[in-house]
Design a protein around this motif. Structure first.
Motif, PDB file in Angstrom:
ATOM      1  N   LEU A   1       0.853  -1.183   0.000  1.00 50.92           N
ATOM      2  CA  LEU A   1       0.000   0.000   0.000  1.00 50.92           C
ATOM      3  C   LEU A   1       0.892   1.237   0.000  1.00 50.92           C
ATOM      4  N   SER A   2       0.521   2.217  -0.789  1.00 50.06           N
ATOM      5  CA  SER A   2       1.276   3.466  -0.831  1.00 50.06           C
ATOM      6  C   SER A   2       0.880   4.354   0.338  1.00 50.06           C
ATOM      7  N   GLN A   3       1.842   4.706   1.190  1.00 50.77           N
ATOM      8  CA  GLN A   3       1.562   5.520   2.376  1.00 50.77           C
ATOM      9  C   GLN A   3       0.893   6.839   2.011  1.00 50.77           C
ATOM     10  N   ALA A   4       1.360   7.476   0.933  1.00 51.59           N
ATOM     11  CA  ALA A   4       0.854   8.803   0.569  1.00 51.59           C
ATOM     12  C   ALA A   4      -0.631   8.781   0.217  1.00 51.59           C
ATOM     13  N   ASN A   5      -1.143   7.633  -0.213  1.00 50.52           N
ATOM     14  CA  ASN A   5      -2.543   7.538  -0.619  1.00 50.52           C
ATOM     15  C   ASN A   5      -3.488   7.256   0.538  1.00 50.52           C
ATOM     16  N   PHE A   6      -2.926   6.994   1.728  1.00 49.04           N
ATOM     17  CA  PHE A   6      -3.778   6.615   2.853  1.00 49.04           C
ATOM     18  C   PHE A   6      -3.621   7.511   4.074  1.00 49.04           C
ATOM     19  N   PHE A   7      -2.456   8.163   4.217  1.00 44.84           N
ATOM     20  CA  PHE A   7      -2.198   8.948   5.424  1.00 44.84           C
ATOM     21  C   PHE A   7      -1.805  10.380   5.069  1.00 44.84           C
ATOM     22  N   ASP A   8      -2.482  11.355   5.689  1.00 47.68           N
ATOM     23  CA  ASP A   8      -2.105  12.756   5.501  1.00 47.68           C
ATOM     24  C   ASP A   8      -0.803  13.064   6.227  1.00 47.68           C
ATOM     25  N   GLU A   9      -0.619  12.437   7.382  1.00 51.06           N
ATOM     26  CA  GLU A   9       0.616  12.606   8.147  1.00 51.06           C
ATOM     27  C   GLU A   9       1.200  11.227   8.428  1.00 51.06           C
ATOM     28  N   TYR A  10       2.519  11.157   8.395  1.00 58.65           N
ATOM     29  CA  TYR A  10       3.161   9.848   8.528  1.00 58.65           C
ATOM     30  C   TYR A  10       4.533  10.034   9.165  1.00 58.65           C
ATOM     31  N   GLN A  11       4.774   9.336  10.269  1.00 60.04           N
ATOM     32  CA  GLN A  11       6.073   9.387  10.936  1.00 60.04           C
ATOM     33  C   GLN A  11       6.527   7.973  11.224  1.00 60.04           C
ATOM     34  N   MET A  12       7.754   7.663  10.822  1.00 63.77           N
ATOM     35  CA  MET A  12       8.256   6.293  10.959  1.00 63.77           C
ATOM     36  C   MET A  12       9.690   6.311  11.458  1.00 63.77           C
ATOM     37  N   GLU A  13       9.972   5.559  12.503  1.00 62.54           N
ATOM     38  CA  GLU A  13      11.330   5.376  13.004  1.00 62.54           C
ATOM     39  C   GLU A  13      11.578   3.886  13.138  1.00 62.54           C
ATOM     40  N   GLY A  14      12.471   3.359  12.298  1.00 63.67           N
ATOM     41  CA  GLY A  14      12.775   1.939  12.313  1.00 63.67           C
ATOM     42  C   GLY A  14      13.732   1.570  13.424  1.00 63.67           C
ATOM     43  N   VAL A  15      14.239   0.352  13.365  1.00 65.52           N
ATOM     44  CA  VAL A  15      15.119  -0.122  14.436  1.00 65.52           C
ATOM     45  C   VAL A  15      16.438   0.638  14.451  1.00 65.52           C
ATOM     46  N   ASN A  16      16.886   1.112  13.286  1.00 66.35           N
ATOM     47  CA  ASN A  16      18.079   1.943  13.180  1.00 66.35           C
ATOM     48  C   ASN A  16      18.075   2.603  11.806  1.00 66.35           C
ATOM     49  N   PRO A  17      18.936   3.602  11.580  1.00 65.06           N
ATOM     50  CA  PRO A  17      18.933   4.310  10.292  1.00 65.06           C
ATOM     51  C   PRO A  17      19.162   3.396   9.086  1.00 65.06           C
ATOM     52  N   GLU A  18      19.946   2.329   9.264  1.00 62.82           N
ATOM     53  CA  GLU A  18      20.218   1.418   8.154  1.00 62.82           C
ATOM     54  C   GLU A  18      19.029   0.506   7.857  1.00 62.82           C
ATOM     55  N   ASN A  19      18.249   0.210   8.880  1.00 66.87           N
ATOM     56  CA  ASN A  19      17.074  -0.661   8.716  1.00 66.87           C
ATOM     57  C   ASN A  19      15.839   0.099   9.195  1.00 66.87           C
ATOM     58  N   ASN A  20      15.435   1.072   8.379  1.00 63.36           N
ATOM     59  CA  ASN A  20      14.359   1.957   8.787  1.00 63.36           C
ATOM     60  C   ASN A  20      12.999   1.324   8.501  1.00 63.36           C
ATOM     61  N   GLU A  21      12.726   0.247   9.184  1.00 65.12           N
ATOM     62  CA  GLU A  21      11.450  -0.441   9.041  1.00 65.12           C
ATOM     63  C   GLU A  21      11.160  -1.239  10.302  1.00 65.12           C
ATOM     64  N   ILE A  22       9.932  -1.663  10.433  1.00 70.03           N
ATOM     65  CA  ILE A  22       9.504  -2.510  11.544  1.00 70.03           C
ATOM     66  C   ILE A  22       8.607  -3.591  10.964  1.00 70.03           C
ATOM     67  N   CYS A  23       8.850  -4.840  11.323  1.00 71.02           N
ATOM     68  CA  CYS A  23       8.008  -5.950  10.873  1.00 71.02           C
ATOM     69  C   CYS A  23       7.116  -6.410  12.027  1.00 71.02           C
ATOM     70  N   LEU A  24       5.837  -6.479  11.764  1.00 69.31           N
ATOM     71  CA  LEU A  24       4.866  -6.870  12.782  1.00 69.31           C
ATOM     72  C   LEU A  24       4.031  -8.036  12.282  1.00 69.31           C
ATOM     73  N   GLU A  25       3.599  -8.867  13.207  1.00 71.73           N
ATOM     74  CA  GLU A  25       2.660  -9.945  12.896  1.00 71.73           C
ATOM     75  C   GLU A  25       1.378  -9.677  13.684  1.00 71.73           C
ATOM     76  N   VAL A  26       0.232  -9.735  12.969  1.00 72.62           N
ATOM     77  CA  VAL A  26      -1.044  -9.419  13.598  1.00 72.62           C
ATOM     78  C   VAL A  26      -2.077 -10.453  13.159  1.00 72.62           C
ATOM     79  N   THR A  27      -2.987 -10.771  14.051  1.00 76.70           N
ATOM     80  CA  THR A  27      -4.093 -11.664  13.697  1.00 76.70           C
ATOM     81  C   THR A  27      -5.075 -10.893  12.826  1.00 76.70           C
ATOM     82  N   VAL A  28      -5.276 -11.366  11.608  1.00 78.44           N
ATOM     83  CA  VAL A  28      -6.071 -10.626  10.622  1.00 78.44           C
ATOM     84  C   VAL A  28      -7.481 -10.361  11.130  1.00 78.44           C
ATOM     85  N   GLU A  29      -8.084 -11.355  11.786  1.00 82.14           N
ATOM     86  CA  GLU A  29      -9.456 -11.184  12.263  1.00 82.14           C
ATOM     87  C   GLU A  29      -9.556 -10.040  13.264  1.00 82.14           C
TER      88      GLU A  29
END
Length: 244
Positions: free
Chosen positions: A16-44
Motif C-alpha cells: 500500500l502506498s503511504q501517501a494515498n492513505f495517510f495525511d501525516e506519517y512518521q516512521m522510526e525503524g530499528v536503526n537508520p540502516e534498517n528503517n522499518e519494523i516488521c509486525l505480525e497481527v491476527t487478521v481477524e
C-alpha cells in the motif's frame, strides 16, 4: 513464501502506498540502516477493529507499548452534537526480530511459462462459483496468444470456459532474466496449465471488490499460479500451488 507454497500453502503479498492513505506519517525503524519494523497481527482482530470505524471522520494508527505491543487505532466518529466521540482499539501485535526479516521480503516473480491478463474478475468469480459445485479442483491454462481456459474434469462431467483476446503483459514477450522471466521459443498457441484447489482461487477473487486497474496471471507449468492485482493505491500478489 517459497517454502510455504512448496508445502501446499497459499502465500499473499500486498503493498500500500503511504501517501494515498495517510495525511501525516512518521516512521522510526530499528536503526537508520534498517528503517522499518516488521509486525505480525491476527487478521481477524485487525479487520474487526477497522470494520467498526468505517464512518469515522479521521483515524490515527500508532504502534504502542501497553500490556504488550499494540497497533492502537483511534477513530473520531461523527455525532449529532458539536462534540466529537473518539473510539480506540488496541490490536495486539508481535514484533518480528531482525534475524527473521528475510522471511518477509517481497517474493521474486517466478520463472513463468505464460503470463496473461485476466478477464473481468466479477465474471471470473461468477463462473468459478458455479464450477465449485461440480469439483474441488480447477485447471487454469493459458497461452501467449491471449487465450485462457478454466476447466473442470471429473468422472461424470467435463466443463470448460474459454476466454480469447485477453492480451499478454509485455514482460512475457522475450524478456530476459534481468527484466523478467523468459518464454523464449514457446509456441504462442501452446498452453501452460496448473491444477489448483478451487476454494483457494475463490479466496483470491474476493479481490474483485478492489476494482483493480490491471489483473494478471503467471502460470508455472504444473507448479504454481501467480496472480497479480494492480491499482493506483495498492498492489496485491497471490500464489496458489498446483496439486497433482
Amino acid at each position: 513464501m517459497c517454502s510455504k507454497v512448496a508445502n501446499g500453502g497459499v502465500s499473499m503479498w500486498c503493498e500500500l502506498s503511504q501517501a494515498n492513505f495517510f495525511d501525516e506519517y512518521q516512521m522510526e525503524g530499528v536503526n537508520p540502516e534498517n528503517n522499518e519494523i516488521c509486525l505480525e497481527v491476527t487478521v481477524e482482530n485487525l479487520a474487526r477493529s477497522l470494520k467498526t470505524i468505517q464512518a469515522a471522520k479521521s483515524v490515527k494508527v500508532k504502534l504502542t507499548k501497553k500490556h504488550c505491543p499494540c497497533l492502537t487505532i483511534a477513530a473520531e466518529l461523527p455525532t449529532m452534537s458539536s462534540s466529537s466521540r473518539v473510539v480506540t482499539h488496541d490490536v495486539p501485535v508481535d514484533v518480528i526480530p531482525c534475524r527473521l526479516w528475510h522471511e518477509f521480503k517481497e517474493p521474486v516473480m517466478p520463472d513463468f511459462d505464460v503470463s496473461i491478463y485476466l478477464p473481468p474478475l466479477k465474471t471470473m468469480k461468477n463462473i468459478i462459483d458455479r464450477m465449485k459445485n461440480l469439483s474441488n479442483f480447477l485447471v487454469m491454462e493459458a497461452n501467449q496468444n491471449g487465450e485462457m481456459n478454466l476447466k473442470i474434469e471429473t468422472d461424470l462431467v467435463s466443463v470448460t470456459t474459454h476466454f480469447k483476446e485477453l492480451g499478454n503483459p509485455p514482460w512475457g514477450e522475450g524478456a530476459s532474466q534481468n527484466t523478467g522471466p523468459s518464454q523464449g521459443g514457446r509456441d504462442l498457441e501452446g498452453m501452460a496449465q496448473a491444477r489448483v484447489d478451487i476454494r483457494k482461487l475463490q479466496q483470491f477473487l474476493i479481490g474483485q471488490q478492489v476494482n483493480p486497474t490491471k489483473a494478471m496471471c503467471n502460470i508455472v507449468q504444473d507448479s504454481v499460479i501467480h496472480l497479480i492485482l494492480l491499482d493506483q493505491d495498492m498492489s496485491l500478489q497471490y500464489f496458489i500451488p498446483a496439486v497433482a
